[in-house]
Design an enzyme around this catalytic site. Structure first.
Site: not given
Lengths: 98, 467
Positions: B393-394
């Site tokens: 994700n990040d």
């Protein structure tokens, strides 16, 4: 200042540089095995626990030494076995024959 | 000072052990020689341990044997049984054991020496630092283990004045340490240092979120090494000093690399309260703009993949949680059969420890030359047809590059948004560890494939076979 202290400082400084040179060559794909192997290497503190327990002469020292030996032994044996398991996976690759 | 025969044998064996450790670590620099390197390092450690039995101070052996058998058996059984997906927990737990051992070594050696005469000066400095650092590493590692094993919430745990309280504990340890070095301490002083340092270790790691674990694990690794080195100074044992410093150097180097990969300083990780601050920033501002994501199906994804020339798969912690490493290998093999060029893009902090994704994919027999580091692959995304983001994700959030108000702004990321198509496999629309909305999900080129990573991958393989 004692002669031993001076020698210890030499040893520490040389070990820092050696460590830096050797470790900085490890590629990032092997960072987990590296951490796991160094984890096992610091299990060498078991050696200190062995001296403490082997020479223990009070009940408190027996207890502390015994706990230290159990923890240290789990660290050193577990660490090398788990690292070997990981590295075995890295070795199986066909590319390795190149 | 002339050594007698027995002491000379011990000294020479320790030198050989030190050489074995260094050569062993040197061999860890290539996957082909790494296994042998680990064996050499093990030989060095066991040589040092065996020769220590000759030490004149050791008088009772049966207790020693019992302790080693119990500890060794626990270690070996755990190491053999542990799942590869649980490796971060295992690594951090073993690290904690070493820290605990170092702390107990320093503490008991101090107790033993002070039976004869007060311990002061340099020796006392080593005792205080060995005990305190080892204890911090022990409880810090145990808390990190509990978080990774999900015995504790991986969310940051905070309370008011936490930083001030931790600082106070450090001051207490230092003040008591000074009394031990200079004189003025009582019999209970070393025990208080021990107890306060144990509390400090737990409190330092409790507020840290799961995504920061790679930095935390590397730091704890370094701390245990340093604690071992101080223990070596207490015991006047050079091999312990050398081994401890080597481990300390390794852990420090990894910590710096991880910090760089997250664009964060160590102080920021340990005292920043990252998760809490960003949840507030990402929440209302993010939802103010109506944003939509586009969903896709396994069948459509399979078609896109089948007709691609170049596919890059970005694995993240979600892949480890879903234990999808074998499914992702099947998918890669199925694509390669069709002549698609498949690579895996590995972000340095993907997962929960340094190199986590590499171990996970190696377990599934994915050749390591298909695993490409961030700096090498970032230039290739322009020419990539499909990027498959699996549980990351990040590390793929373009806000890190584009949005100066984003909490992760400046963090080096994988530039997957530059690829022609991005397909994100994700359980739900939850945010990553940092609690930040991911701008990638709302891009025109992005499609979302919701569901458990392993199930999604398996259905992709099925769909691909049908294309």
């Amino acid at each position: 200042m004692t002669r031993e202290l001076v020698l210890s400082v030499y040893v520490i400084i040389l070990a820092i540089f050696t460590g830096y040179e050797v470790i900085s060559r490890v590629p990032s794909i092997l960072h987990t095995p590296l951490m796991s192997a160094t984890n096992a290497i610091h299990g060498i503190v078991l050696l200190g626990a062995m001296i403490v327990l082997g020479a223990a002469d009070t009940p408190v020292l027996h207890v502390l030494g015994f706990i230290a030996v159990v923890l240290g032994a789990a660290n050193v044996f577990g660490g090398f076995v788990v690292t070997d398991r990981m590295l075995e996976m890295f070795k199986k690759k066909p590319e390795e024959r190149k | 000072m002339i050594l007698d025969t027995r002491a000379s044998i011990i000294a020479v064996a320790y030198i050989v052990a030190a050489v074995l450790l260094i050569v062993g670590l040197r061999k860890l620099s290539s996957p082909a020689t790494a296994r042998g390197g680990n064996m050499l390092a093990a030989a060095g450690v066991f040589l040092a341990l065996a020769i220590t039995l000759l030490d004149r101070e050791i008088v009772s052996y049966w207790e020693l044997a019992l302790g080693i058998i119990i500890g060794g058996a626990i270690g070996i059984v755990a190491a053999r049984r542990v799942q590869m997906t649980a490796m971060p927990q295992m690594v951090v737990l073993l690290n904690g054991l070493g820290g605990g051992t170092a702390a107990l070594d320093s503490l008991s050696e101090y107790l033993r020496l002070s039976l004869v005469a007060p311990v002061r000066g340099g020796e006392a400095v080593s005792v205080v630092l060995g005990t305190a650092i080892g204890s911090v590493s022990f409880t810090g590692s145990v808390v990190a283990f509990a978080k990774l094993q999900e015995l504790l919430s991986s969310k940051p745990f905070q309370f008011p004045l936490q930083r001030a309280f931790n600082a106070l504990l450090v001051v207490v340890i230092l003040a008591l340490g000074v009394t031990m070095v200079m004189g003025g301490d009582t019999a209970s002083t070393p025990w208080i240092v021990f107890a306060v340092a144990l509390a400090l270790g737990a409190l330092l790691v409790l507020p840290i979120g799961g995504g920061d674990m790679p930095v935390v694990i590397a730091t704890l690794n370094a701390l245990t090494g340093i604690a071992a080195a101080f223990t070596g100074l207490v015991l006047h044992n050079q091999i312990l000093v050398v081994a401890g410093i080597l481990v300390g150097a390794s852990g420090t180097l990894l910590t710096l690399l991880m910090g760089k990969a997250m664009n964060r300083s160590l102080g920021n990780v340990f005292f920043g309260g990252f998760g809490a601050a960003t949840a507030a920033a990402g929440g209302p501002a993010g939802s103010a703009v109506a944003k939509t994501v586009r969903q896709t199906s396994a069948e459509d994804t399979a078609i896109a993949l089948a007709y691609a020339r170049k596919v890059v798969i970005v694995p993240g912690y979600g892949l480890a949680v879903a234990e999808g490493q074998h499914a992702v290998r099947e998918l890669a093999q199925e694509l390669e059969k069709r002549g698609v060029d498949v690579k895996f893009a590995i972000h340095p902090v993907a997962g929960r420890m340094p190199g986590h994704m590499n171990v996970l994919l190696a377990e599934a027999n994915i050749p390591y030359d298909e695993l490409v580091e961030m700096d090498q692959i970032n230039g290739d995304f322009d020419s990539t047809d499909v990027v498959l983001v699996v549980g990351a994700n990040d590390v793929v959030n373009p806000a890190a590059r584009e949005d100066p108000t984003s909490p992760i702004y400046g963090m080096p990321i994988l530039d997957v948004d530059k690829a022609r198509n991005v397909i994100v496999l994700k359980r739900s629309m939850g945010t990553g560890f940092a609690g930040i909305d991911n701008a990638l999900f709302y891009r025109d080129r992005t499609r979302m494939l919701f569901g458990d990573a392993k199930k999604s991958l398996t259905s992709l393989v099925e769909a691909l076979k049908a294309v």
